[in-house]
Design a protein around this motif. Structure first.
Motif, PDB file in Angstrom:
ATOM      1  N   MET A 299       0.827  -1.208   0.000  1.00  0.00           N
ATOM      2  CA  MET A 299       0.000   0.000   0.000  1.00  0.00           C
ATOM      3  C   MET A 299       0.863   1.260   0.000  1.00  0.00           C
ATOM      4  SD  MET A 299      -3.119  -0.854   2.636  1.00  0.00           S
ATOM      5  CE  MET A 299      -3.754  -2.516   2.785  1.00  0.00           C
ATOM      6  N   LEU A 300       1.960   1.233   0.763  1.00  0.00           N
ATOM      7  CA  LEU A 300       2.862   2.378   0.764  1.00  0.00           C
ATOM      8  C   LEU A 300       3.391   2.640  -0.646  1.00  0.00           C
ATOM      9  CD1 LEU A 300       4.898   1.745   4.058  1.00  0.00           C
ATOM     10  CD2 LEU A 300       3.339   3.646   3.626  1.00  0.00           C
ATOM     11  N   GLU A 301       3.703   1.559  -1.368  1.00  0.00           N
ATOM     12  CA  GLU A 301       4.193   1.723  -2.738  1.00  0.00           C
ATOM     13  C   GLU A 301       3.113   2.320  -3.638  1.00  0.00           C
ATOM     14  OE1 GLU A 301       6.955  -0.661  -5.916  1.00  0.00           O
ATOM     15  OE2 GLU A 301       5.808  -1.827  -4.459  1.00  0.00           O
ATOM     16  N   GLN A 302       1.876   1.873  -3.461  1.00  0.00           N
ATOM     17  CA  GLN A 302       0.776   2.421  -4.247  1.00  0.00           C
ATOM     18  C   GLN A 302       0.566   3.910  -3.943  1.00  0.00           C
ATOM     19  OE1 GLN A 302      -2.869  -0.036  -4.522  1.00  0.00           O
ATOM     20  NE2 GLN A 302      -1.702  -1.660  -3.517  1.00  0.00           N
ATOM     21  N   CYS A 303       0.912   4.310  -2.719  1.00  0.00           N
ATOM     22  CA  CYS A 303       0.752   5.714  -2.321  1.00  0.00           C
ATOM     23  C   CYS A 303       1.968   6.567  -2.666  1.00  0.00           C
ATOM     24  CB  CYS A 303       0.471   5.795  -0.815  1.00  0.00           C
ATOM     25  SG  CYS A 303      -1.122   5.120  -0.312  1.00  0.00           S
ATOM     26  N   GLY A 304       2.960   5.978  -3.341  1.00  0.00           N
ATOM     27  CA  GLY A 304       4.089   6.773  -3.809  1.00  0.00           C
ATOM     28  C   GLY A 304       5.369   6.608  -3.030  1.00  0.00           C
ATOM     29  N   TYR A 305       5.462   5.563  -2.219  1.00  0.00           N
ATOM     30  CA  TYR A 305       6.678   5.342  -1.435  1.00  0.00           C
ATOM     31  C   TYR A 305       7.228   3.941  -1.738  1.00  0.00           C
ATOM     32  CZ  TYR A 305       5.178   9.438   1.184  1.00  0.00           C
ATOM     33  OH  TYR A 305       4.786  10.705   1.543  1.00  0.00           O
ATOM     34  N   PRO A 306       7.913   3.788  -2.876  1.00  0.00           N
ATOM     35  CA  PRO A 306       8.461   2.466  -3.224  1.00  0.00           C
ATOM     36  C   PRO A 306       9.561   2.059  -2.259  1.00  0.00           C
ATOM     37  CG  PRO A 306       9.277   4.154  -4.732  1.00  0.00           C
ATOM     38  CD  PRO A 306       8.233   4.813  -3.882  1.00  0.00           C
ATOM     39  N   LEU A 307       9.517   0.823  -1.818  1.00  0.00           N
ATOM     40  CA  LEU A 307      10.499   0.308  -0.863  1.00  0.00           C
ATOM     41  C   LEU A 307      11.094  -0.979  -1.399  1.00  0.00           C
ATOM     42  CD1 LEU A 307       8.469   0.797   2.450  1.00  0.00           C
ATOM     43  CD2 LEU A 307      10.305   2.249   1.585  1.00  0.00           C
ATOM     44  N   GLN A 308      12.400  -1.075  -1.335  1.00  0.00           N
ATOM     45  CA  GLN A 308      13.082  -2.291  -1.742  1.00  0.00           C
ATOM     46  C   GLN A 308      12.849  -3.374  -0.700  1.00  0.00           C
ATOM     47  OE1 GLN A 308      17.311  -1.832  -1.990  1.00  0.00           O
ATOM     48  NE2 GLN A 308      17.683  -3.904  -2.772  1.00  0.00           N
ATOM     49  N   ARG A 309      12.411  -4.559  -1.152  1.00  0.00           N
ATOM     50  CA  ARG A 309      12.233  -5.682  -0.221  1.00  0.00           C
ATOM     51  C   ARG A 309      13.565  -6.393  -0.068  1.00  0.00           C
ATOM     52  NH1 ARG A 309       7.578  -3.298  -2.384  1.00  0.00           N
ATOM     53  NH2 ARG A 309       5.702  -4.413  -1.710  1.00  0.00           N
ATOM     54  N   VAL A 310      14.044  -6.494   1.159  1.00  0.00           N
ATOM     55  CA  VAL A 310      15.337  -7.136   1.402  1.00  0.00           C
ATOM     56  C   VAL A 310      15.194  -8.114   2.559  1.00  0.00           C
ATOM     57  CG1 VAL A 310      16.658  -5.150   0.553  1.00  0.00           C
ATOM     58  CG2 VAL A 310      16.059  -5.305   2.986  1.00  0.00           C
ATOM     59  N   PRO A 311      16.086  -9.100   2.654  1.00  0.00           N
ATOM     60  CA  PRO A 311      16.071  -9.995   3.812  1.00  0.00           C
ATOM     61  C   PRO A 311      16.284  -9.197   5.098  1.00  0.00           C
ATOM     62  CG  PRO A 311      17.442 -10.884   2.061  1.00  0.00           C
ATOM     63  CD  PRO A 311      17.106  -9.485   1.659  1.00  0.00           C
ATOM     64  N   TYR A 312      15.760  -9.715   6.168  1.00  0.00           N
ATOM     65  CA  TYR A 312      15.838  -8.981   7.439  1.00  0.00           C
ATOM     66  C   TYR A 312      17.273  -8.618   7.827  1.00  0.00           C
ATOM     67  CZ  TYR A 312      15.788  -7.737  12.308  1.00  0.00           C
ATOM     68  OH  TYR A 312      15.998  -7.062  13.481  1.00  0.00           O
ATOM     69  N   PRO A 313      18.260  -9.551   7.777  1.00  0.00           N
ATOM     70  CA  PRO A 313      19.620  -9.164   8.199  1.00  0.00           C
ATOM     71  C   PRO A 313      20.178  -7.990   7.404  1.00  0.00           C
ATOM     72  CG  PRO A 313      19.434 -11.547   8.070  1.00  0.00           C
ATOM     73  CD  PRO A 313      18.189 -10.989   7.443  1.00  0.00           C
ATOM     74  N   THR A 314      19.867  -7.925   6.101  1.00  0.00           N
ATOM     75  CA  THR A 314      20.332  -6.800   5.288  1.00  0.00           C
ATOM     76  C   THR A 314      19.689  -5.501   5.750  1.00  0.00           C
ATOM     77  OG1 THR A 314      20.604  -8.269   3.376  1.00  0.00           O
ATOM     78  CG2 THR A 314      20.475  -5.894   2.930  1.00  0.00           C
TER      79      THR A 314
END
Length: 565
Positions: A463-478
C-alpha cells in the motif's frame, strides 16, 4: 528522615554513615531475594511514616527522595581511563556535568534515542558495538564496560528478553492489593448521565479524541490529570494537544478542570484537598493514561502503567464508588504459532506475552477485572494499533508503527517480517469507548476493538508503494545492518529510538509474533454499538493515503515520489 533528623545527620557523620550502610544492606538483601524487576530503585529511611486520619499511611506525604542522600554518598567517580572516557560520552549526550559509574543512564534523563546516540559514540571510541537490549537491562557504566569486555555480540533470545518478566512473575504482579475495595460507607455508583468524569492521558493522541467524544456526547464536567506546573499550564497542555489534531473548541474550557498530578505517584501526587474533591465529585473514570513505549522494560513502565492503574482503582473506591473504563490493548494476548481465537473475556494465559509494554497492559487488565469482582463497576477495552482518524487522517507521529513506516521510507527498504497488523482508526476507538462508557449499562464486560480488516506487514508495504513510497524488499539481516549503520552514522532515522527492539538476526517478539494468526471476537462490541452508527473504516490504499497526506502536510514525511493508478 525528618527535617530534624536530616539536620542531625549533617552534624553527626556516624548517623549519616549508619543510614548509608542500612540502605546498602537493604539493597543487597533485595537483590539477593527479589527478581530484578521488583528490586526497589531507592531506599528512603524515615523515623516514622506519615499517617492519614484513618491511620493508614499518607503516601502523598512520603518524600520522593531522601534529602540525606547527598550527591557525594551516591556518586561513584570514574577512575580508569575507560570509565572516564565513557563518562564523558554520557555527559556529552545527556548534557550533564558529571556522571558516576553506578548511575543509571535512564535515571539520569536518558531515553531510547539518547541510548542509540550514546551507543554510536561508544562504538566510535572503542570499536565495539553495544547490545542495546543489554544496555536497557543494565544501564550503568560498570555494566557497559563488562559488555565491551565480552565483545561477543551474541543475540539475545526472546526467552531472555530483558524487557520482560517471566509469566510466573507476571502472575504475581497481577494480584490486586487487599486495600482496593469499596469503602464500607462509600456512596453507591451514580448512574448515567454522569455529571463529573475523570479522564487520564488527555495530553496523548488517543486521549485528545476521547476528550472530544466525552465533551460532545455528555454535559459532564471533566477532570483532567496532567503533569504540569500549575492548573493553567495543565489546561494549556490539553488545549495545545487538541489543537494539534484540530479538535479544540474554546467553548469547551468552562467544562474542563485541570488537575496537576502524575498518575505514576501515590495519590497522583496531588494535595489531600484536591484528592478528596475528586473522590467526592467524580462519578465515572476513563483510564487511558499510559506509557506506550515498546522499547522500555517492564520495570521502567510499571510505575505509570501498573501502579497508576492501582491508584485509579483506589480513587474509584473512595467516598463514592466510581465505574472505571480501562483502555487496555490487543497486545495483552500471547503470541503462539498458528491460528488462535480470543473471546471477549477475562485474561488467563500470561505465557507468551512478551515485552514490557505488553506485560504492563496484561497486568493492568487483570487488576481491573479483579476489582470488578470486588464491587467496582468496570469495563475493559482492547484496541489494536491506533492509526489515523477516519475523517481527517490526523495521526500521532509517536507510535511504533508510524516510526516503522517512516524509518523504512528513510532507508528506502522494508524488512521482511511476516506479522499481522490490527490498525484501528483513533476516532472509531474514541467513539466506541465514549458511547459505551456514557451509557452506564455494560459494566463487567470486555470489548475488543480490532481493525475492520487485518493486514500483513507485507500488504502494508504494498500500500505504501501504491501511495508513492516504493520500498526495496530485502532480507531482514540486510535491512537491520542498513538501519544500524544509519543510526550509528548519526542519521535521523525514526526507528533509532526503537533499535533495541531489533536484533541482528531477527526482531524481538515485542514488535510482533511471526507465524501467529489471532482472531479477535467482537460479539460484545457489536452488541454495544448496535444502532449507534459507529463504524470502523477498512484499511486500504485510499485510507492509508489519507493519513500519509496528513504526515506530508505536517512535515513528518516527505512528499511521495509517485502514485500508482
Amino acid at each position: 528522615m525528618s527535617a530534624q533528623t536530616q539536620q542531625r545527620a549533617a552534624n553527626e557523620p556516624l548517623l549519616s554513615a549508619s543510614a548509608a550502610s542500612l540502605r546498602s544492606d537493604l539493597n543487597a538483601f533485595a537483590r539477593q531475594h527479589l527478581p530484578e524487576a521488583m528490586t526497589p530503585a531507592r531506599f528512603v529511611i524515615l523515623e516514622q511514616l506519615p499517617k492519614l486520619p484513618n491511620g493508614k499511611v499518607d503516601r502523598s506525604q512520603l518524600p520522593l527522595k531522601d534529602a540525606s542522600e547527598s550527591a557525594i554518598s551516591n556518586y561513584v567517580a570514574p577512575t580508569t581511563p575507560e570509565e572516564m572516557r565513557i563518562a564523558q560520552i554520557w555527559c556529552d549526550v545527556l548534557g550533564l556535568a558529571r556522571v558516576g559509574i553506578e548511575d543509571s543512564f535512564f535515571d539520569l534523563g536518558g531515553d531510547s534515542l539518547a541510548a542509540a546516540q550514546m551507543a554510536a559514540r561508544v562504538k566510535e571510541a572503542f570499536g565495539v558495538a553495544l547490545s542495546l537490549r543489554r544496555l536497557f537491562d543494565q544501564p550503568t557504566i560498570t555494566e557497559l564496560l563488562r559488555m565491551l569486555g565480552a565483545k561477543d555480540g551474541a543475540p539475545e533470545s526472546d526467552a531472555g528478553n530483558s524487557r520482560s518478566l517471566s509469566h510466573e512473575d507476571l502472575a504475581a504482579e497481577a494480584q490486586l492489593p487487599p486495600d482496593i475495595a469499596p469503602e464500607p460507607d462509600a456512596a453507591a455508583a451514580a448512574g448515567a448521565p454522569y455529571r463529573s468524569i475523570l479522564l487520564t492521558g488527555a495530553t496523548g493522541y488517543t486521549g485528545a479524541y476521547l476528550l472530544r467524544e466525552l465533551l460532545d456526547r455528555s454535559d459532564a464536567e471533566i477532570y483532567l490529570l496532567v503533569r504540569a506546573s500549575d492548573v493553567a499550564d495543565a489546561l494549556d497542555r490539553v488545549r495545545d494537544n487538541m489543537q494539534t489534531y484540530g479538535l479544540w473548541r474554546e467553548a469547551d474550557l468552562p467544562r474542563l478542570k485541570g488537575v496537576v498530578g502524575d498518575i505514576g505517584r501515590p495519590y497522583f501526587g496531588v494535595t489531600r484537598t484536591v484528592y478528596e474533591e475528586m473522590a467526592q465529585r467524580v462519578e465515572m473514570i476513563v483510564h487511558n493514561g499510559a506509557l506506550s513505549s515498546y522499547a522500555l522494560p517492564y520495570r521502567r513502565l510499571k510505575a505509570v502503567n501498573v501502579l497508576g492503574t492501582l491508584e485509579v482503582l483506589r480513587l474509584a473506591c473512595r467516598r463514592r464508588i466510581k465505574p472505571v473504563h480501562f483502555i487496555s490493548s490487543l497486545a495483552v494476548f500471547p503470541g503462539h504459532q498458528g491460528p488462535q481465537d480470543f473471546a471477549e473475556v477475562t485474561l488467563t494465559e500470561a505465557d507468551g506475552v512478551v515485552g514490557g509494554y505488553r506485560q504492563t497492559k496484561w497486568v493492568s487488565d487483570k487488576l481491573i477485572t479483579q476489582a470488578g469482582r470486588r464491587g467496582i463497576p468496570v469495563c475493559v477495552y482492547r484496541p489494536g494499533l491506533i492509526t489515523g482518524a477516519q475523517d481527517s487522517g490526523a495521526c500521532s507521529t509517536d507510535t511504533f508503527l508510524n516510526a516503522a513506516m517512516k524509518g523504512c521510507i528513510q532507508l528506502g527498504m522494508a524488512l521482511d517480517f511476516n506479522v499481522l497488523l490490527e490498525m484501528v482508526p483513533v476516532d472509531f476507538c474514541a467513539q466506541a469507548v465514549a458511547h459505551i462508557a456514557l451509557s452506564g449499562s455494560r459494566h463487567g464486560t470486555q470489548f475488543h476493538l480490532p481493525a475492520a480488516n487485518t493486514v500483513r506487514w507485507g500488504e502494508l508495504v504494498d500500500m505504501l508503494e501504491q501511495c508513492g513510497y516504493p520500498l526495496q524488499r530485502v532480507p531482514y539481516p540486510t535491512w537491520y545492518r542498513t538501519l544500524a549503520a544509519a543510526v550509528e552514522g548519526g542519521a535521523d532515522n525514526a526507528l533509532a529510538k526503537f533499535l533495541p527492539l531489533f536484533g541482528a538476526d531477527m526482531p524481538s517478539a515485542d514488535v510482533g509474533y511471526p507465524g501467529s494468526a489471532p482472531h479477535f471476537r467482537t460479539d460484545n462490541l457489536l452488541q454495544a454499538l448496535d444502532g449507534s452508527g459507529i463504524q470502523c473504516r477498512r484499511i486500504d490504499p485510499e485510507f492509508l493515503k489519507l493519513y500519509l497526506d496528513y504526515f506530508v502536510a505536517t512535515g513528518y514525511l516527505p512528499a511521495p515520489q509517485r502514485s500508482q493508478s
